[in-house]
Design a protein around this motif. Structure first.
Motif, PDB file in Angstrom:
ATOM      1  N   ASP A 144       0.533  -5.957   1.980  1.00  0.00           N
ATOM      2  CA  ASP A 144       1.197  -7.268   1.893  1.00  0.00           C
ATOM      3  C   ASP A 144       1.305  -7.760   0.456  1.00  0.00           C
ATOM      4  O   ASP A 144       1.040  -8.933   0.143  1.00  0.00           O
ATOM      5  CB  ASP A 144       0.446  -8.299   2.740  1.00  0.00           C
ATOM      6  N   GLY A 145       1.699  -6.866  -0.445  1.00  0.00           N
ATOM      7  CA  GLY A 145       1.899  -7.253  -1.835  1.00  0.00           C
ATOM      8  C   GLY A 145       0.624  -7.358  -2.657  1.00  0.00           C
ATOM      9  O   GLY A 145       0.680  -7.601  -3.863  1.00  0.00           O
ATOM     10  N   GLN A 146      -0.513  -7.173  -2.039  1.00  0.00           N
ATOM     11  CA  GLN A 146      -1.801  -7.220  -2.735  1.00  0.00           C
ATOM     12  C   GLN A 146      -2.300  -5.795  -2.918  1.00  0.00           C
ATOM     13  O   GLN A 146      -2.269  -4.992  -1.991  1.00  0.00           O
ATOM     14  CB  GLN A 146      -2.813  -8.043  -1.932  1.00  0.00           C
ATOM     15  N   SER A 147      -2.762  -5.459  -4.129  1.00  0.00           N
ATOM     16  CA  SER A 147      -3.186  -4.084  -4.413  1.00  0.00           C
ATOM     17  C   SER A 147      -4.672  -4.038  -4.744  1.00  0.00           C
ATOM     18  O   SER A 147      -5.253  -5.001  -5.243  1.00  0.00           O
ATOM     19  CB  SER A 147      -2.377  -3.501  -5.577  1.00  0.00           C
ATOM     20  N   TYR A 148      -5.246  -2.865  -4.453  1.00  0.00           N
ATOM     21  CA  TYR A 148      -6.658  -2.635  -4.741  1.00  0.00           C
ATOM     22  C   TYR A 148      -6.808  -1.206  -5.234  1.00  0.00           C
ATOM     23  O   TYR A 148      -6.431  -0.253  -4.546  1.00  0.00           O
ATOM     24  CB  TYR A 148      -7.503  -2.858  -3.483  1.00  0.00           C
TER      25      TYR A 148
ATOM     26  N   LEU B  58      -9.301   5.185  -4.760  1.00  0.00           N
ATOM     27  CA  LEU B  58      -8.595   4.307  -3.835  1.00  0.00           C
ATOM     28  C   LEU B  58      -7.439   3.635  -4.568  1.00  0.00           C
ATOM     29  O   LEU B  58      -7.615   3.111  -5.665  1.00  0.00           O
ATOM     30  CB  LEU B  58      -9.543   3.241  -3.271  1.00  0.00           C
ATOM     31  N   ASP B  59      -6.281   3.680  -3.970  1.00  0.00           N
ATOM     32  CA  ASP B  59      -5.087   3.007  -4.509  1.00  0.00           C
ATOM     33  C   ASP B  59      -4.309   2.493  -3.302  1.00  0.00           C
ATOM     34  O   ASP B  59      -3.469   3.190  -2.742  1.00  0.00           O
ATOM     35  CB  ASP B  59      -4.257   3.980  -5.345  1.00  0.00           C
ATOM     36  N   ILE B  60      -4.623   1.277  -2.908  1.00  0.00           N
ATOM     37  CA  ILE B  60      -4.125   0.729  -1.637  1.00  0.00           C
ATOM     38  C   ILE B  60      -3.363  -0.566  -1.900  1.00  0.00           C
ATOM     39  O   ILE B  60      -3.777  -1.395  -2.725  1.00  0.00           O
ATOM     40  CB  ILE B  60      -5.292   0.466  -0.670  1.00  0.00           C
ATOM     41  N   GLU B  61      -2.276  -0.740  -1.177  1.00  0.00           N
ATOM     42  CA  GLU B  61      -1.481  -1.970  -1.276  1.00  0.00           C
ATOM     43  C   GLU B  61      -1.187  -2.476   0.135  1.00  0.00           C
ATOM     44  O   GLU B  61      -0.709  -1.725   0.992  1.00  0.00           O
ATOM     45  CB  GLU B  61      -0.181  -1.726  -2.036  1.00  0.00           C
TER      46      GLU B  61
ATOM     47  N   ALA C 153     -16.560  -0.753   3.083  1.00  0.00           N
ATOM     48  CA  ALA C 153     -15.233  -1.378   3.176  1.00  0.00           C
ATOM     49  C   ALA C 153     -15.351  -2.866   3.486  1.00  0.00           C
ATOM     50  O   ALA C 153     -14.649  -3.699   2.889  1.00  0.00           O
ATOM     51  CB  ALA C 153     -14.403  -0.659   4.238  1.00  0.00           C
ATOM     52  N   LYS C 154     -16.218  -3.221   4.403  1.00  0.00           N
ATOM     53  CA  LYS C 154     -16.395  -4.636   4.740  1.00  0.00           C
ATOM     54  C   LYS C 154     -16.907  -5.422   3.542  1.00  0.00           C
ATOM     55  O   LYS C 154     -16.435  -6.543   3.270  1.00  0.00           O
ATOM     56  CB  LYS C 154     -17.375  -4.766   5.910  1.00  0.00           C
ATOM     57  N   ARG C 155     -17.872  -4.879   2.846  1.00  0.00           N
ATOM     58  CA  ARG C 155     -18.440  -5.564   1.685  1.00  0.00           C
ATOM     59  C   ARG C 155     -17.392  -5.719   0.585  1.00  0.00           C
ATOM     60  O   ARG C 155     -17.311  -6.764  -0.066  1.00  0.00           O
ATOM     61  CB  ARG C 155     -19.645  -4.775   1.163  1.00  0.00           C
ATOM     62  N   THR C 156     -16.564  -4.677   0.374  1.00  0.00           N
ATOM     63  CA  THR C 156     -15.524  -4.731  -0.657  1.00  0.00           C
ATOM     64  C   THR C 156     -14.482  -5.787  -0.332  1.00  0.00           C
ATOM     65  O   THR C 156     -14.072  -6.573  -1.201  1.00  0.00           O
ATOM     66  CB  THR C 156     -14.848  -3.352  -0.792  1.00  0.00           C
ATOM     67  N   VAL C 157     -14.026  -5.800   0.909  1.00  0.00           N
ATOM     68  CA  VAL C 157     -13.024  -6.793   1.327  1.00  0.00           C
ATOM     69  C   VAL C 157     -13.569  -8.212   1.159  1.00  0.00           C
ATOM     70  O   VAL C 157     -12.865  -9.117   0.692  1.00  0.00           O
ATOM     71  CB  VAL C 157     -12.600  -6.538   2.788  1.00  0.00           C
TER      72      VAL C 157
ATOM     73  N   SER D 207      -8.977   5.956   3.927  1.00  0.00           N
ATOM     74  CA  SER D 207      -8.824   6.698   2.677  1.00  0.00           C
ATOM     75  C   SER D 207     -10.113   7.414   2.293  1.00  0.00           C
ATOM     76  O   SER D 207     -10.100   8.596   1.917  1.00  0.00           O
ATOM     77  CB  SER D 207      -8.389   5.758   1.552  1.00  0.00           C
ATOM     78  N   ILE D 208     -11.235   6.722   2.399  1.00  0.00           N
ATOM     79  CA  ILE D 208     -12.519   7.346   2.061  1.00  0.00           C
ATOM     80  C   ILE D 208     -12.839   8.485   3.026  1.00  0.00           C
ATOM     81  O   ILE D 208     -13.233   9.583   2.608  1.00  0.00           O
ATOM     82  CB  ILE D 208     -13.655   6.302   2.061  1.00  0.00           C
ATOM     83  N   GLN D 209     -12.665   8.240   4.309  1.00  0.00           N
ATOM     84  CA  GLN D 209     -12.976   9.276   5.301  1.00  0.00           C
ATOM     85  C   GLN D 209     -12.073  10.496   5.138  1.00  0.00           C
ATOM     86  O   GLN D 209     -12.521  11.632   5.335  1.00  0.00           O
ATOM     87  CB  GLN D 209     -12.843   8.704   6.708  1.00  0.00           C
ATOM     88  N   SER D 210     -10.824  10.277   4.763  1.00  0.00           N
ATOM     89  CA  SER D 210      -9.899  11.389   4.554  1.00  0.00           C
ATOM     90  C   SER D 210     -10.352  12.262   3.378  1.00  0.00           C
ATOM     91  O   SER D 210     -10.330  13.505   3.459  1.00  0.00           O
ATOM     92  CB  SER D 210      -8.496  10.857   4.300  1.00  0.00           C
ATOM     93  N   GLN D 211     -10.784  11.628   2.296  1.00  0.00           N
ATOM     94  CA  GLN D 211     -11.240  12.388   1.122  1.00  0.00           C
ATOM     95  C   GLN D 211     -12.566  13.104   1.407  1.00  0.00           C
ATOM     96  O   GLN D 211     -12.793  14.216   0.927  1.00  0.00           O
ATOM     97  CB  GLN D 211     -11.366  11.457  -0.082  1.00  0.00           C
ATOM     98  N   LEU D 212     -13.422  12.480   2.196  1.00  0.00           N
ATOM     99  CA  LEU D 212     -14.668  13.138   2.594  1.00  0.00           C
ATOM    100  C   LEU D 212     -14.376  14.339   3.491  1.00  0.00           C
ATOM    101  O   LEU D 212     -15.028  15.384   3.375  1.00  0.00           O
ATOM    102  CB  LEU D 212     -15.580  12.154   3.320  1.00  0.00           C
ATOM    103  N   ALA D 213     -13.406  14.199   4.377  1.00  0.00           N
ATOM    104  CA  ALA D 213     -13.046  15.301   5.272  1.00  0.00           C
ATOM    105  C   ALA D 213     -12.497  16.485   4.477  1.00  0.00           C
ATOM    106  O   ALA D 213     -12.765  17.651   4.808  1.00  0.00           O
ATOM    107  CB  ALA D 213     -12.022  14.828   6.297  1.00  0.00           C
TER     108      ALA D 213
END
Length: 244
Positions: free
Chosen positions: A33-37, A28-31, A56-60, A76-82
């Protein structure tokens, strides 16, 4: 590492990770509003999709990320699983392959650089166990290093597994092409020569008839499919029309 009980894995088998557990690497490499994870972990592709939303809820919540991260993480996770699932059921050619695995990692203050061989035919292999042994042998106590090593190994094995699907597909197409060539080429050649000889004989007979009768026949027009009428000019100036 133990070898599987079956004697040969040279024949294609169905796509899967060449490890004991069929876990796939997720990055996962997500940005937002200027915040990255950024994160990297393994996932069981057979877990229900509801687990993705819960994760995702727990991570957020745990990382105090903005709500906009929630749909991005899920997507992102669902796309990689697909992507992984799209290869399931396809043949994967392995054969006798011992491949090099490279580690070039920096986790906090620990740098890991190593190179070793991995047996793709060993479906009992365990990257997590290997990482634990390696960290123990090197005296590494940082708990984040072990999963990072296991992930790096799985990521490389996953890429190779996908390449093996492509190899199996290319081998199958190549074999079909050879069989088709062996089956059709002699027959096609014989038919072609037979037809060509028949056409040559027809041309010869027409020329002989025209020569004997003194006719000047346009052979190109005779065998043209662009018109249903063929005109033959005779020396006497007469015109003959013939419907094909």
């Amino acid at each position: 590492m133990k070898s599987p009980a079956s004697a040969s894995w040279k024949a294609p088998l169905k796509f899967r990770m060449p490890t004991a557990e069929n876990l796939i690497p997720i990055r996962l490499d997500i940005e937002v509003d200027g915040q990255s994870y950024k994160d990297a972990f393994t996932w069981n592709p057979y877990d229900p999709d509801s687990e993705v939303v819960m994760f995702a809820k727990r991570t957020v919540k745990d990382l105090k990320l903005s709500p906009g991260f929630l749909p991005q993480i899920v997507q992102s996770i669902q796309s990689q699983l697909a992507t992984f699932r799209s290869y399931e059921g396809q043949d994967m050619y392995v054969g006798d392959k011992i491949i090099p695995i490279k580690l070039d990692l920096q986790v906090n203050h620990t740098v890991i650089r190593d190179r070793f061989l991995w047996d793709l035919n060993n479906f009992d292999s365990d990257p997590e166990e290997f990482a634990r042994t390696l960290c123990k042998d090197l005296g590494i106590e940082d708990p984040e290093v072990e999963p990072a090593i296991a992930f790096a190994i799985r990521e490389q094995l996953y890429e190779i597994a996908i390449q093996n699907v492509t190899t199996a597909r290319e081998n199958r197409i190549s074999k079909k092409g050879r069989r088709a060539a062996e089956h059709f080429t002699p027959r096609f050649l014989c038919c072609f020569l037979l037809i060509w000889s028949e056409i040559g004989g027809i041309f010869f007979l027409i020329r002989m008839v025209c020569k004997a009768s003194g006719a000047a026949l346009d052979l190109m027009k005779l065998f043209s499919f662009g018109s249903s009428v063929v005109r033959s000019g005779f020396r006497g100036g007469d015109v003959c029309k013939k419907g094909l």
